[in-house]
Write an enzyme that holds these catalytic residues in place. Sequence first.
Site, PDB file in Angstrom:
ATOM      1  N   ALA A  34     -26.995  12.095  78.611  1.00  0.00           N
ATOM      2  CA  ALA A  34     -26.898  13.676  78.763  1.00  0.00           C
ATOM      3  C   ALA A  34     -27.211  13.591  80.189  1.00  0.00           C
ATOM      4  CB  ALA A  34     -27.792  14.480  77.963  1.00  0.00           C
ATOM      5  N   TYR A  35     -26.399  13.562  81.215  1.00  0.00           N
ATOM      6  CA  TYR A  35     -26.758  13.290  82.475  1.00  0.00           C
ATOM      7  C   TYR A  35     -27.782  14.205  83.352  1.00  0.00           C
ATOM      8  CZ  TYR A  35     -22.209  10.765  82.772  1.00  0.00           C
ATOM      9  OH  TYR A  35     -21.175   9.970  82.626  1.00  0.00           O
ATOM     10  N   GLU A  49     -37.522   8.467  93.158  1.00  0.00           N
ATOM     11  CA  GLU A  49     -38.627   9.040  93.872  1.00  0.00           C
ATOM     12  C   GLU A  49     -39.567   9.855  93.081  1.00  0.00           C
ATOM     13  OE1 GLU A  49     -35.451   9.159  94.670  1.00  0.00           O
ATOM     14  OE2 GLU A  49     -35.106   9.449  96.726  1.00  0.00           O
ATOM     15  N   CYS A  78     -34.590  10.951  89.385  1.00  0.00           N
ATOM     16  CA  CYS A  78     -34.294   9.962  90.604  1.00  0.00           C
ATOM     17  C   CYS A  78     -35.534   9.054  90.696  1.00  0.00           C
ATOM     18  CB  CYS A  78     -34.494  10.912  91.998  1.00  0.00           C
ATOM     19  SG  CYS A  78     -32.728  12.062  91.908  1.00  0.00           S
ATOM     20  N   CYS A 135     -36.049  15.840  95.021  1.00  0.00           N
ATOM     21  CA  CYS A 135     -37.099  14.924  95.634  1.00  0.00           C
ATOM     22  C   CYS A 135     -37.951  15.112  96.729  1.00  0.00           C
ATOM     23  CB  CYS A 135     -36.532  13.507  95.531  1.00  0.00           C
ATOM     24  SG  CYS A 135     -36.129  12.635  94.175  1.00  0.00           S
ATOM     25  N   GLU A 147     -31.305   7.006  83.912  1.00  0.00           N
ATOM     26  CA  GLU A 147     -30.380   7.790  83.703  1.00  0.00           C
ATOM     27  C   GLU A 147     -30.019   7.915  82.174  1.00  0.00           C
ATOM     28  OE1 GLU A 147     -26.776   6.345  85.690  1.00  0.00           O
ATOM     29  OE2 GLU A 147     -27.582   7.023  87.594  1.00  0.00           O
ATOM     30  N   ASN A 148     -29.485   8.829  81.879  1.00  0.00           N
ATOM     31  CA  ASN A 148     -29.194   9.303  80.446  1.00  0.00           C
ATOM     32  C   ASN A 148     -28.050   9.796  80.083  1.00  0.00           C
ATOM     33  OD1 ASN A 148     -29.770  11.421  78.025  1.00  0.00           O
ATOM     34  ND2 ASN A 148     -31.416   9.989  77.744  1.00  0.00           N
TER      35      ASN A 148
HETATM   36  N1  THU Z   1     -30.923   9.002  92.958  1.00  0.00           N
HETATM   37  C1  THU Z   1     -32.014   8.740  93.190  1.00  0.00           C
HETATM   38  O1  THU Z   1     -32.648   8.048  92.546  1.00  0.00           O
HETATM   39  N2  THU Z   1     -32.601   9.190  94.338  1.00  0.00           N
HETATM   40  C2  THU Z   1     -32.118  10.148  95.054  1.00  0.00           C
HETATM   41  O2  THU Z   1     -32.722  10.742  96.059  1.00  0.00           O
HETATM   42  C3  THU Z   1     -30.965  10.494  94.740  1.00  0.00           C
HETATM   43  C4  THU Z   1     -29.777  10.046  93.650  1.00  0.00           C
HETATM   44  C5  THU Z   1     -30.115   8.610  91.751  1.00  0.00           C
HETATM   45  C6  THU Z   1     -29.805   9.533  90.578  1.00  0.00           C
HETATM   46  C7  THU Z   1     -28.728   8.965  89.834  1.00  0.00           C
HETATM   47  O3  THU Z   1     -29.387   8.053  88.860  1.00  0.00           O
HETATM   48  C8  THU Z   1     -28.034   8.049  91.161  1.00  0.00           C
HETATM   49  O4  THU Z   1     -29.027   7.978  91.942  1.00  0.00           O
HETATM   50  C9  THU Z   1     -26.761   8.539  91.537  1.00  0.00           C
HETATM   51  O5  THU Z   1     -27.056  10.017  91.801  1.00  0.00           O
END
Ligand code: THU
Length: 157
Positions: A66-67, A74, A72, A114, A63-64
């Site tokens: 700056a959202y 995957e 993700c 993803c 994460e960051n």
């Molecule tokens: N996230 C994933 O890593 N994979 C997904 O398929 C859905 C969501 C992450 C993104 C974010 O860092 C956190 O889960 C909450 O949405």
Amino acid sequence: MKKEFKFSYHHLASVEELNEDQKKALDGAEKATQKAYAPYSHFKVGASLLLNDDTLVLGSNQENKAYPTGLCAERVALFSYGAQQKDQGIKILAIACAGELINPDEFFTPCGGCRQAMAEYTEIQGKPFEIIMKNGDGSILVFEGVHQLLPFIFGSK
Ligand code: THU
């Protein structure tokens, strides 16, 4: 004319019902959750690719502040695979999550972006790879390929 789209998946009670390859991939995904960087959502996700040469490529959500800049788990795993120009091919993509936000009543399934990335790597290797994910209640969903997760994929032939 009304048409129907049908898809199928396997819902297994626990990891005990997985084969050795599936267990190895899921184990990698669970380990990968430990490297998740999720200070904003507190939702840790791990992804693992089991390649045809039996090696694993791991990814976790990053994460960051700056959202939208974050990514993700995957896609971190898939892009890492692509960036290293691995040409072994993917056998299984496993996904797991960790943290206090896990709801035992919910399935944890991958986001649309993803799924589209999975479609791209499926097209590259010309062969589907299994996608497995562990739910909050310990049960497992197994999809035989991304076509069972994403109908009418952009760019599908
Ligand atoms: N996230 C994933 O890593 N994979 C997904 O398929 C859905 C969501 C992450 C993104 C974010 O860092 C956190 O889960 C909450 O949405």
